[in-house]
Motif scaffolding. Sequence first.
Motif, mmCIF file in Angstrom:
data_model
loop_
_atom_site.group_PDB
_atom_site.id
_atom_site.type_symbol
_atom_site.label_atom_id
_atom_site.label_comp_id
_atom_site.label_asym_id
_atom_site.label_seq_id
_atom_site.Cartn_x
_atom_site.Cartn_y
_atom_site.Cartn_z
ATOM 1 N N THR A 161 0.914 -1.261 -0.100
ATOM 2 C CA THR A 161 -0.193 0.075 -0.071
ATOM 3 C C THR A 161 0.778 1.351 -0.038
ATOM 4 O O THR A 161 2.122 1.297 0.325
ATOM 5 N N PRO A 162 0.489 2.538 -0.554
ATOM 6 C CA PRO A 162 1.161 3.560 -0.555
ATOM 7 C C PRO A 162 1.596 4.176 0.990
ATOM 8 O O PRO A 162 2.820 4.725 0.945
ATOM 9 N N ASP A 163 0.835 3.818 1.853
ATOM 10 C CA ASP A 163 1.223 4.154 3.294
ATOM 11 C C ASP A 163 2.093 3.048 3.992
ATOM 12 O O ASP A 163 2.625 3.222 5.129
ATOM 13 N N ARG A 164 2.387 1.899 3.257
ATOM 14 C CA ARG A 164 3.398 1.061 3.881
ATOM 15 C C ARG A 164 2.801 0.329 5.135
ATOM 16 O O ARG A 164 3.734 0.175 5.874
ATOM 17 N N ARG A 165 1.701 0.600 5.316
ATOM 18 C CA ARG A 165 1.013 -0.155 6.684
ATOM 19 C C ARG A 165 1.541 -1.284 7.146
ATOM 20 O O ARG A 165 1.577 -1.754 8.157
ATOM 21 N N LEU A 202 7.811 11.854 -7.606
ATOM 22 C CA LEU A 202 8.388 12.418 -6.508
ATOM 23 C C LEU A 202 7.718 12.820 -5.432
ATOM 24 O O LEU A 202 8.291 12.939 -4.254
ATOM 25 N N ASP A 203 6.297 12.951 -5.401
ATOM 26 C CA ASP A 203 5.513 13.046 -4.499
ATOM 27 C C ASP A 203 5.455 11.797 -3.444
ATOM 28 O O ASP A 203 5.388 11.858 -2.244
ATOM 29 N N ALA A 204 5.350 10.697 -4.148
ATOM 30 C CA ALA A 204 5.397 9.426 -3.279
ATOM 31 C C ALA A 204 6.769 9.210 -2.736
ATOM 32 O O ALA A 204 6.733 8.878 -1.594
ATOM 33 N N GLN A 218 7.904 9.787 5.973
ATOM 34 C CA GLN A 218 7.698 8.673 6.764
ATOM 35 C C GLN A 218 8.805 7.949 7.415
ATOM 36 O O GLN A 218 8.925 7.661 8.794
ATOM 37 N N ALA A 219 9.810 7.544 6.681
ATOM 38 C CA ALA A 219 11.008 7.055 7.243
ATOM 39 C C ALA A 219 11.814 7.928 8.197
ATOM 40 O O ALA A 219 12.189 7.404 9.157
ATOM 41 N N LEU A 220 11.942 9.269 8.082
ATOM 42 C CA LEU A 220 12.449 10.179 8.996
ATOM 43 C C LEU A 220 11.850 10.049 10.295
ATOM 44 O O LEU A 220 12.334 10.123 11.046
ATOM 45 N N ALA A 221 10.334 10.090 9.980
ATOM 46 C CA ALA A 221 9.614 10.060 11.658
ATOM 47 C C ALA A 221 9.849 8.738 12.392
ATOM 48 O O ALA A 221 9.924 8.551 13.248
ATOM 49 N N MET A 222 10.154 7.531 11.546
ATOM 50 C CA MET A 222 10.496 6.267 12.179
ATOM 51 C C MET A 222 11.971 6.215 12.660
ATOM 52 O O MET A 222 11.970 5.322 13.350
ATOM 53 N N GLY A 223 12.822 6.976 12.074
ATOM 54 C CA GLY A 223 14.201 7.157 12.817
ATOM 55 C C GLY A 223 15.119 6.793 11.857
ATOM 56 O O GLY A 223 16.449 6.449 12.036
ATOM 57 N N PHE A 224 14.891 6.303 10.383
ATOM 58 C CA PHE A 224 16.025 6.077 9.351
ATOM 59 C C PHE A 224 16.808 7.234 9.313
ATOM 60 O O PHE A 224 16.494 8.309 9.484
ATOM 61 N N ASP A 225 18.174 6.771 8.970
ATOM 62 C CA ASP A 225 19.027 7.857 8.634
ATOM 63 C C ASP A 225 19.047 8.214 7.173
ATOM 64 O O ASP A 225 19.680 9.327 6.583
ATOM 65 N N GLY A 226 18.332 7.558 6.228
ATOM 66 C CA GLY A 226 18.317 7.933 4.686
ATOM 67 C C GLY A 226 17.734 6.912 4.062
ATOM 68 O O GLY A 226 16.923 6.204 4.572
ATOM 69 N N LYS A 227 17.733 7.220 2.755
ATOM 70 C CA LYS A 227 17.029 6.316 1.720
ATOM 71 C C LYS A 227 17.643 5.730 0.810
ATOM 72 O O LYS A 227 18.605 6.515 -0.169
ATOM 73 N N THR A 228 17.658 4.426 0.105
ATOM 74 C CA THR A 228 18.150 4.048 -0.913
ATOM 75 C C THR A 228 17.278 4.438 -2.118
ATOM 76 O O THR A 228 15.963 4.465 -2.187
ATOM 77 N N LEU A 229 18.017 4.784 -3.218
ATOM 78 C CA LEU A 229 17.454 5.093 -4.491
ATOM 79 C C LEU A 229 17.828 4.521 -5.517
ATOM 80 O O LEU A 229 18.636 3.777 -5.802
ATOM 81 N N ILE A 230 16.936 4.743 -6.743
ATOM 82 C CA ILE A 230 17.118 3.955 -7.851
ATOM 83 C C ILE A 230 17.281 5.070 -9.088
ATOM 84 O O ILE A 230 17.495 4.627 -10.334
#
Length: 293
Positions: free
Chosen positions: A170-174, A205-207, A214-226
């Motif tokens: 899902t878009p919100d990754r619930r 890019l909105d997604a 969401q990842a920042l709020a969860m405590g992740f340090d960054g994002k992997t990208l393609i």
Amino acid sequence: MIQPPIHLRRSVLYVPASNDKALAKLASLSCDAVVIDLEDAVAPSEKAAARAKLAGILGNRPASVREVVVRINALSSEWGADDLAAAITCAPDGILLPKVETPRDVLEAADMLEDSDAPQEPLLWAMIETPRAVLNIGAIAELGRDAASRLSCLVAGTNDLIAMTGVLATPDRRYLMPWLMQMVLAARAGGLDILDGVSNDFRDLDALAADCGQALAMGFDGKTLIHPAQIAPAEAAFSPSPEALADAERIVAAFALPENAGKGAIGLDGRMVELLHRAQAERLLAKAAMIAK
């Protein structure tokens, strides 16, 4: 909670070692880290040729990228051992291990690095992308306490987790959220960085921005990208805001006042601020200084 060394890993771009067009663009990129991929993005028939290109890729690494990491094939595969040997020779900043499921998977790679007399770098990064890896995440992350393991970073492999479990994407990754939070908690217990999985539609890019927030709020340090188009949004999301920096400066300055010397907690702007908040503020300011540099 162990405080990991401060790295900038806001934007970590996968680049297939077999894609000459993508490799040619590396010099123009400003992401924090690049992962030269020998695994998922390279067809079996191209793996040997891609591996042979590592020396040239690492020998011309872009000055604008802070870390260059090589993702090898799993050591249990027919390509893994040769990939790791080639990567060690090329001296990347890190080696990303796919399909890590137990601490032994990390320790096996660490032993091979030790046997090769490799210097303190490369560090090891571990993909957490299988159900078994999630079940063993605490024991895997605990290796972060042992310098001999070289483990520095965990990377969420969300696409593989979705495929292997059958949960709805899902878009919100619930349905992924509980596992992602387990990864963050384990990473912090082991003093490791933790990176979120990829956002598959690089045109949306909105997604991506929603995922990053969401990842920042969860405590992740960054994002992997393609895709390079995802770099700027990821870096914007994971960079400290002016408001956060101003607050961090106030906290550090308040603890530095003579009347607060030796105190474990002080009052600031109508709230209680503890030493742990000062430590967080100092890390935030250090990261901001790295970004500015």
